[in-house]
Design an enzyme around this catalytic site. Structure first.
Site, PDB file in Angstrom:
ATOM      1  N   ASP A   1       0.862  -1.191   0.000  1.00 58.49           N
ATOM      2  CA  ASP A   1       0.000   0.000   0.000  1.00 58.49           C
ATOM      3  C   ASP A   1       0.893   1.234   0.000  1.00 58.49           C
ATOM      4  OD1 ASP A   1      -2.428   1.578   0.243  1.00 58.49           O
ATOM      5  OD2 ASP A   1      -1.891   1.921   2.326  1.00 58.49           O
ATOM      6  N   SER A   2       0.297   2.361  -0.299  1.00 55.95           N
ATOM      7  CA  SER A   2       1.051   3.607  -0.276  1.00 55.95           C
ATOM      8  C   SER A   2       1.430   4.015   1.152  1.00 55.95           C
ATOM      9  CB  SER A   2       0.218   4.722  -0.925  1.00 55.95           C
ATOM     10  OG  SER A   2      -1.032   4.815  -0.275  1.00 55.95           O
TER      11      SER A   2
ATOM     12  N   GLU B   1      -4.099   8.877   8.184  1.00 48.88           N
ATOM     13  CA  GLU B   1      -2.645   8.831   8.402  1.00 48.88           C
ATOM     14  C   GLU B   1      -2.251   9.574   9.675  1.00 48.88           C
ATOM     15  OE1 GLU B   1       0.202   7.551   6.687  1.00 48.88           O
ATOM     16  OE2 GLU B   1      -1.163   6.284   5.556  1.00 48.88           O
TER      17      GLU B   1
ATOM     18  N   CYS C   1      -4.042  -1.255  -2.174  1.00 48.09           N
ATOM     19  CA  CYS C   1      -4.200   0.189  -2.384  1.00 48.09           C
ATOM     20  C   CYS C   1      -5.149   0.327  -3.562  1.00 48.09           C
ATOM     21  CB  CYS C   1      -2.841   0.808  -2.706  1.00 48.09           C
ATOM     22  SG  CYS C   1      -2.917   2.536  -3.210  1.00 48.09           S
TER      23      CYS C   1
ATOM     24  N   HIS D   1      -7.589   3.285   3.266  1.00 50.30           N
ATOM     25  CA  HIS D   1      -7.486   4.102   4.475  1.00 50.30           C
ATOM     26  C   HIS D   1      -8.862   4.329   5.135  1.00 50.30           C
ATOM     27  CE1 HIS D   1      -3.462   5.016   3.074  1.00 50.30           C
ATOM     28  NE2 HIS D   1      -3.229   5.688   4.194  1.00 50.30           N
TER      29      HIS D   1
ATOM     30  N   CYS E   1     -11.150   2.975  -0.724  1.00 50.17           N
ATOM     31  CA  CYS E   1      -9.785   3.370  -0.378  1.00 50.17           C
ATOM     32  C   CYS E   1      -9.447   2.633   0.908  1.00 50.17           C
ATOM     33  CB  CYS E   1      -9.710   4.884  -0.159  1.00 50.17           C
ATOM     34  SG  CYS E   1      -8.110   5.416   0.516  1.00 50.17           S
TER      35      CYS E   1
HETATM   36  N1  DGL Z   1      -4.501   3.598   0.362  1.00 53.49           N
HETATM   37  C1  DGL Z   1      -4.727   4.388  -0.831  1.00 53.49           C
HETATM   38  C2  DGL Z   1      -5.899   3.814  -1.613  1.00 53.49           C
HETATM   39  O1  DGL Z   1      -6.465   2.820  -1.219  1.00 53.49           O
HETATM   40  C3  DGL Z   1      -5.034   5.818  -0.532  1.00 53.49           C
HETATM   41  C4  DGL Z   1      -3.897   6.635  -0.006  1.00 53.49           C
HETATM   42  C5  DGL Z   1      -3.153   7.400  -1.064  1.00 53.49           C
HETATM   43  O2  DGL Z   1      -3.689   8.356  -1.643  1.00 53.49           O
HETATM   44  O3  DGL Z   1      -2.009   7.029  -1.286  1.00 53.49           O
HETATM   45  O4  DGL Z   1      -6.255   4.352  -2.603  1.00 53.49           O
END
Ligand code: DGL
Length: 278
Positions: free
Chosen positions: A12-13, A154, A74, A188, A186
């Site tokens: 993931d990011s 975050e 992600c 997050h 997403c």
């Molecule tokens: N975890 C990323 C997603 O699911 C979102 C966070 C980001 O923008 O890097 O899209």
């Protein structure tokens, strides 16, 4: 090499994919995992397609050969880079989160309107619209970019009056519509699920993590890649920035305490660290 005993890679990011890792751990308790959070380059959601593809390739390159399959936990990377990754790493089973998320949506709603909350990139590429349409054409999808929710997650701002007010403001144009469900597009956003659910009152809010985990289990079983061992599994963590911050987030969102002696430097990824837990 015995492929079955290799870990499952999860990428993931940032820390958002930990919500997927949590479900994977529950569904596959005897599997080892390596989680890579590209914390140095978050957010992906506001970046161009080419940039996200490049970052996703680099992440897959770090994990390739060390893992038996890769979960792109992600939504942004799954939306824009999954096809490229699958072509570039043909021997590595790669599973994204958008299709399971779409499946979770059609499992809940058979027709009418649904709302997908996601990053700018995921909404711009209409990944969920396409994935849901391929499963059920009676569903109309509205996609709403909510980049602020990534920053809140975050920062660990996941509940309280102020967060509820911010969520209300972000979602206000959608609150008068009638949706059959709200999809968290997403990884997050499950951290803010309680706050989002409160805004939408009785509308089901879909978090796809458990459906992703089930999809990974099915795929591994098909490929005869499940780990037959019965002992307790371990998880390695790699982040591309700040050991301290990642430790704090892992503890907050997964209840994992990564102590200093569990952390070793990951030499082939400069400015990355590696931590191990059981
Ligand atoms: N975890 C990323 C997603 O699911 C979102 C966070 C980001 O923008 O890097 O899209």
């Amino acid at each position: 090499m015995d492929m079955n005993t290799l870990p499952i890679g999860v990428f993931d990011s940032g820390v958002g994919g930990l919500t997927v890792l949590q479900s994977l751990k529950q569904a596959l308790p005897t599997e080892d995992f390596i989680y890579l959070g590209d914390t140095a380059r978050l957010p992906y959601g506001s970046k161009s397609k080419q940039t996200v593809i490049q970052y996703a390739h680099q992440a897959a390159g770090i994990l390739d050969k060390k893992v038996k399959c890769l979960v792109v936990a992600c939504n942004t990377a799954s939306s824009v880079a999954l096809d490229d990754l699958q072509k570039s790493f043909p021997n590595l089973p790669i599973i994204g989160v958008v299709e399971p998320g779409a499946q979770a949506c059609v499992n809940t709603v058979q027709s009418g309107k649904v709302l997908v909350l996601a990053t700018e990139s995921t909404t711009r590429w209409h990944a969920y619209q396409q994935a849901i349409a391929s499963l059920n054409t009676k569903i109309t999808v509205t996609e709403l970019p909510c980049p602020l929710f990534v920053a809140l997650a975050e920062e660990g701002w996941t509940n309280g009056v102020l967060v509820e007010q911010i969520a209300h403001e972000v979602l206000k144009d959608s609150l008068n519509e009638t949706y059959g469900c709200v999809v968290l597009g997403c990884t997050h956003f499950p951290m803010l699920k309680g706050v989002i659910a409160k805004c939408f009152n009785q509308v089901p809010v879909i978090d796809s993590a458990s459906v992703v985990a089930a999809a990974v289990k099915t795929r591994l079983s098909h490929e005869k890649l499940l780990n037959p061992k019965k002992c307790q599994a371990k998880i390695d963590f790699i982040a591309t920035d700040s050991i301290e911050r990642f430790k704090a987030m892992a503890s907050k969102f997964m209840g994992i305490d990564l102590s200093h002696d569990q952390i070793v430097l990951h030499s082939d990824t400069p400015s990355a660290f590696k931590a191990t837990t059981r």
